[in-house]
Design an enzyme around this catalytic site. Sequence first.
Site, PDB file in Angstrom:
ATOM      1  N   GLY A  13       0.830  -1.218   0.000  1.00 10.51           N
ATOM      2  CA  GLY A  13       0.000   0.000   0.000  1.00 10.51           C
ATOM      3  C   GLY A  13       0.850   1.248   0.000  1.00 10.51           C
ATOM      4  N   ALA A  14       1.880   1.234  -0.862  1.00  9.48           N
ATOM      5  CA  ALA A  14       2.855   2.343  -0.837  1.00  9.48           C
ATOM      6  C   ALA A  14       2.481   3.485  -1.774  1.00  9.48           C
ATOM      7  CB  ALA A  14       4.238   1.789  -1.189  1.00  9.48           C
ATOM      8  N   GLY A  19       1.381   4.459   3.959  1.00  6.99           N
ATOM      9  CA  GLY A  19       2.344   3.567   3.311  1.00  6.99           C
ATOM     10  C   GLY A  19       3.344   4.338   2.467  1.00  6.99           C
ATOM     11  N   TYR A 167     -14.665  -3.370   8.632  1.00  2.00           N
ATOM     12  CA  TYR A 167     -13.309  -2.824   8.839  1.00  2.00           C
ATOM     13  C   TYR A 167     -12.804  -3.204  10.234  1.00  2.00           C
ATOM     14  CZ  TYR A 167      -9.589   0.717   9.113  1.00  2.00           C
ATOM     15  OH  TYR A 167      -8.379   1.367   9.252  1.00  2.00           O
TER      16      TYR A 167
END
Length: 286
Positions: A13-14, A19, A167
Amino acid sequence: MHNMNGKVCVVTGATSGVGRATAMILGSTGATVILVCRDRKRGEAIKKEIIRKTKNKNISVMFADFTYLHSIKQLAKKFKEHHQYLHILINNAGVLHSKRILTKDGYETTFQVNYLAPFLLTNLLLRVIKKSAPSRIVNVTSDEHIRGSIDFDNLHGEKHYGGYWAYARSKLALILFTYKLAEKLVGTKVTVNCVHPGSIATNIGRNSSGIMGLYFKVGKRFMKKPEQGAEEIVYLATSSEAEKVTGKYFIDKTISKSSKLSYDKVVADRLWKKTIDLIGKRFVIL
Ligand SMILES: NC(=O)c1ccc[n+]([C@@H]2O[C@H](COP(=O)([O-])OP(=O)(O)OC[C@H]3O[C@@H](n4cnc5c(N)ncnc54)[C@H](OP(=O)(O)O)[C@@H]3O)[C@@H](O)[C@H]2O)c1
């Protein structure tokens, strides 16, 4: 900041938020950083930005869409073809969907991206991580896990679904995984911890509607910056204070108590077995 020259780090998740900021900080330490992204163009642009800002050329991009378990298997295969070591794995990619959407694998998206994907990726990379010890796994969870529960008949929201609850469930599952994995890794010099990065102004609310959508829209102004959340993660990943700590939940760089349910070993065992059923026994090495 520690000099991380020679250390290999993976950040999932960069492309956005915490991230992206984590990858930037790690890049500035001299580490070899692999950005795991699902969007090729954005991944390459961020790689260039990190190289330009940090002057560290050891930044690369690998692609995987966590809504497809096969894509994670391909990512792990490719990683192992190019790298012999992995010192830091940061399981950061995450989503929150107001609507129930099924993945290509037929699972609920939030549960798969936030929990099944890091479970699978960690297992697929565990041999390399063990070989690289001392090494660390950091799972990015949320304090919202406190409201989560593990209803084994509704893991994918098949009976009823609420985005927030999905979530919270996924983040609780990630903590249960962290604690159980830490037990399994005792004596290996591989640590695994989880962290709540704080309330951070990122894109996490983009798939939210109704009250939750409004919360993110209005609340963003009062939230912390991604760099502040990233500091929490980088602390766990690189600091000497955290070097030997394992199986803990961190908030503000401090060991904190997670929900009562997150320490329930019966639930953890049952979830572990259920997860193996969902992702396939041969991909789990512990
Ligand atoms: N923001 C907060 O207040 C907060 C609080 C507690 C915990 N967290 C956690 O922090 C982590 C990072 O979230 P963030 O706040 O930085 O949100 P974000 O800005 O939305 O970033 C999420 C990252 O996950 C990636 N991702 C989403 N779905 C994916 C998929 N199917 N396959 C591969 N990658 C995927 C996104 O890729 P794209 O850019 O391509 O969408 C993005 O890079 C999450 O685990 C989140 O739950 C955030």
